[in-house]
Design a protein around this motif. Structure first.
Motif, PDB file in Angstrom:
ATOM      1  N   SER A   2       0.825  -1.197   0.000  1.00 15.59           N
ATOM      2  CA  SER A   2       0.000   0.000   0.000  1.00 15.59           C
ATOM      3  C   SER A   2       0.861   1.250   0.000  1.00 15.59           C
ATOM      4  CB  SER A   2      -0.910  -0.003   1.228  1.00 15.59           C
ATOM      5  OG  SER A   2      -1.675   1.161   1.280  1.00 15.59           O
ATOM      6  N   GLU A   3       0.421   2.250  -0.749  1.00 15.86           N
ATOM      7  CA  GLU A   3       1.081   3.552  -0.789  1.00 15.86           C
ATOM      8  C   GLU A   3       0.139   4.590  -0.204  1.00 15.86           C
ATOM      9  OE1 GLU A   3       4.114   4.122  -1.805  1.00 15.86           O
ATOM     10  OE2 GLU A   3       4.624   2.246  -2.809  1.00 15.86           O
ATOM     11  N   ASN A   4       0.682   5.528   0.537  1.00 16.00           N
ATOM     12  CA  ASN A   4      -0.129   6.606   1.077  1.00 16.00           C
ATOM     13  C   ASN A   4      -0.503   7.590  -0.031  1.00 16.00           C
ATOM     14  OD1 ASN A   4      -0.009   5.605   3.686  1.00 16.00           O
ATOM     15  ND2 ASN A   4       1.783   6.822   4.232  1.00 16.00           N
ATOM     16  N   VAL A  29      -5.747   6.149   1.237  1.00 12.81           N
ATOM     17  CA  VAL A  29      -5.966   7.592   1.328  1.00 12.81           C
ATOM     18  C   VAL A  29      -5.732   8.027   2.769  1.00 12.81           C
ATOM     19  CG1 VAL A  29      -7.596   9.490   0.997  1.00 12.81           C
ATOM     20  CG2 VAL A  29      -7.627   7.536  -0.580  1.00 12.81           C
ATOM     21  N   VAL A  30      -4.865   9.043   2.940  1.00 16.06           N
ATOM     22  CA  VAL A  30      -4.505   9.477   4.294  1.00 16.06           C
ATOM     23  C   VAL A  30      -5.023  10.881   4.610  1.00 16.06           C
ATOM     24  CG1 VAL A  30      -2.499   7.977   4.488  1.00 16.06           C
ATOM     25  CG2 VAL A  30      -2.239  10.254   3.451  1.00 16.06           C
ATOM     26  N   GLY A  31      -5.558  11.578   3.601  1.00 15.86           N
ATOM     27  CA  GLY A  31      -6.081  12.914   3.868  1.00 15.86           C
ATOM     28  C   GLY A  31      -6.477  13.629   2.598  1.00 15.86           C
ATOM     29  N   VAL A  49      -8.429  17.109   6.730  1.00 17.32           N
ATOM     30  CA  VAL A  49      -8.388  18.015   5.584  1.00 17.32           C
ATOM     31  C   VAL A  49      -7.425  19.130   5.945  1.00 17.32           C
ATOM     32  CG1 VAL A  49      -9.702  19.544   4.070  1.00 17.32           C
ATOM     33  CG2 VAL A  49     -10.785  17.477   4.997  1.00 17.32           C
ATOM     34  N   VAL A  50      -6.445  19.367   5.074  1.00 18.47           N
ATOM     35  CA  VAL A  50      -5.428  20.378   5.355  1.00 18.47           C
ATOM     36  C   VAL A  50      -5.432  21.433   4.260  1.00 18.47           C
ATOM     37  CG1 VAL A  50      -3.994  18.703   6.594  1.00 18.47           C
ATOM     38  CG2 VAL A  50      -3.576  19.131   4.155  1.00 18.47           C
ATOM     39  N   PHE A  59       1.972  16.056   5.287  1.00 20.63           N
ATOM     40  CA  PHE A  59       2.115  14.864   4.448  1.00 20.63           C
ATOM     41  C   PHE A  59       3.384  15.006   3.600  1.00 20.63           C
ATOM     42  CE2 PHE A  59      -2.497  15.423   5.095  1.00 20.63           C
ATOM     43  CZ  PHE A  59      -2.771  14.225   5.748  1.00 20.63           C
ATOM     44  N   ASP A  60       4.415  14.306   4.031  1.00 22.89           N
ATOM     45  CA  ASP A  60       5.729  14.392   3.396  1.00 22.89           C
ATOM     46  C   ASP A  60       5.673  13.835   1.975  1.00 22.89           C
ATOM     47  OD1 ASP A  60       8.378  14.311   2.660  1.00 22.89           O
ATOM     48  OD2 ASP A  60       9.023  13.041   4.326  1.00 22.89           O
ATOM     49  N   PRO A  61       6.043  14.617   0.954  1.00 24.38           N
ATOM     50  CA  PRO A  61       6.031  14.098  -0.422  1.00 24.38           C
ATOM     51  C   PRO A  61       6.943  12.898  -0.635  1.00 24.38           C
ATOM     52  CG  PRO A  61       6.169  16.498  -0.418  1.00 24.38           C
ATOM     53  CD  PRO A  61       6.356  16.053   0.995  1.00 24.38           C
ATOM     54  N   ALA A  62       7.919  12.705   0.243  1.00 25.56           N
ATOM     55  CA  ALA A  62       8.787  11.538   0.116  1.00 25.56           C
ATOM     56  C   ALA A  62       8.078  10.260   0.507  1.00 25.56           C
ATOM     57  CB  ALA A  62      10.040  11.720   0.972  1.00 25.56           C
TER      58      ALA A  62
END
Length: 226
Positions: A2-4, A29-31, A49-50, A59-62
């Motif tokens: 799974s990928e965030n 899905v994390v947000g 929701v941000v 949410f780190d793009p890495a």
């Protein structure tokens, strides 16, 4: 594995994207993220929701990919702009390809593409960044669909066609072989495109289709691209 996934948007299409990515993809899905001026809720489906401008702090793009789930009546320009903003923040843009779609192995897809169920994408098709193919379309062999296009349901595009950037194709529109429509085309429901219309910004309706006297730019009160 799974990928965030961060969904950019919080409207109707974001709701749909959440459902489809959750049920029919390896992503979790994390947000959600929205631009500051549209920030009206802090939670959706139990997820945060941000504000998009500050999304990288949460949410780190890495460690998180993103998908811009935005539709708009402004010739797809909002989705185009937000894809650019999200990519510039360092996010990899994820695709959703329904396992109930048939995408041939020689087709090539850009990023942030969303393909619903029952689409047929044939040999050699090229689909650009940010395209949405709603359910039940046929994309004939060697056809090229440029960036940020939106295809409604049951569009039939024959072989060797070219669909210009940001075009919107209405339900049941039909394209003969080897035809081109220019950028920012607005093709009406059940229109039959049996010859090329290279000029950008045309509204095409009828069988056979003819251009409206009003351009898509005037219809949406937008300036043509420079």
């Amino acid at each position: 594995m799974s990928e965030n996934l961060l969904i950019v948007g919080a409207g109707e299409f974001a709701d749909i994207a959440y459902e489809y990515f959750t049920v029919d993809s390896p992503y979790t899905v994390v947000g959600f993220a929205v631009e500051k001026e549209y920030f009206t809720e802090s939670e959706k489906f139990g997820l945060p929701v941000v504000v998009l401008e500050d999304a990288v702090d949460r949410f780190d793009p890495a460690a998180t990919e993103a998908h811009v789930a935005i539709t708009s009546t402004q010739l797809n320009r909002v989705r185009e702009r937000l894809i650019t903003v999200t990519r510039d923040k360092g996010y990899t843009l994820a695709n959703f390809i329904s396992p109930r779609a048939m995408v041939w192995r020689t087709a090539t897809l850009g990023s942030n593409v969303f393909i619903f169920e029952n689409n047929v994408v044939q040999h050699g098709v090229k689909i650009g960044d940010g395209c949405v193919l709603w359910s039940g379309n046929h994309i004939g062999h060697q056809t090229e669909i440029d960036d940020y296009c939106f295809l409604s349901s049951h569009v039939v595009i024959s072989g060797y066609c070219k669909i210009g950037t940001r075009s919107f194709l209405g339900v049941n529109a039909t394209f003969a072989d080897n035809v081109t429509v220019g950028a920012d085309s607005l093709v009406g429901m059940a229109a039959v495109i049996n010859k090329s219309f290279d000029e950008p910004g045309l509204i095409l309706n009828g069988n056979p289709a003819v251009p409206s006297r009003v351009s898509s730019y005037r219809y949406y009160k937008l300036k043509p691209p420079a």
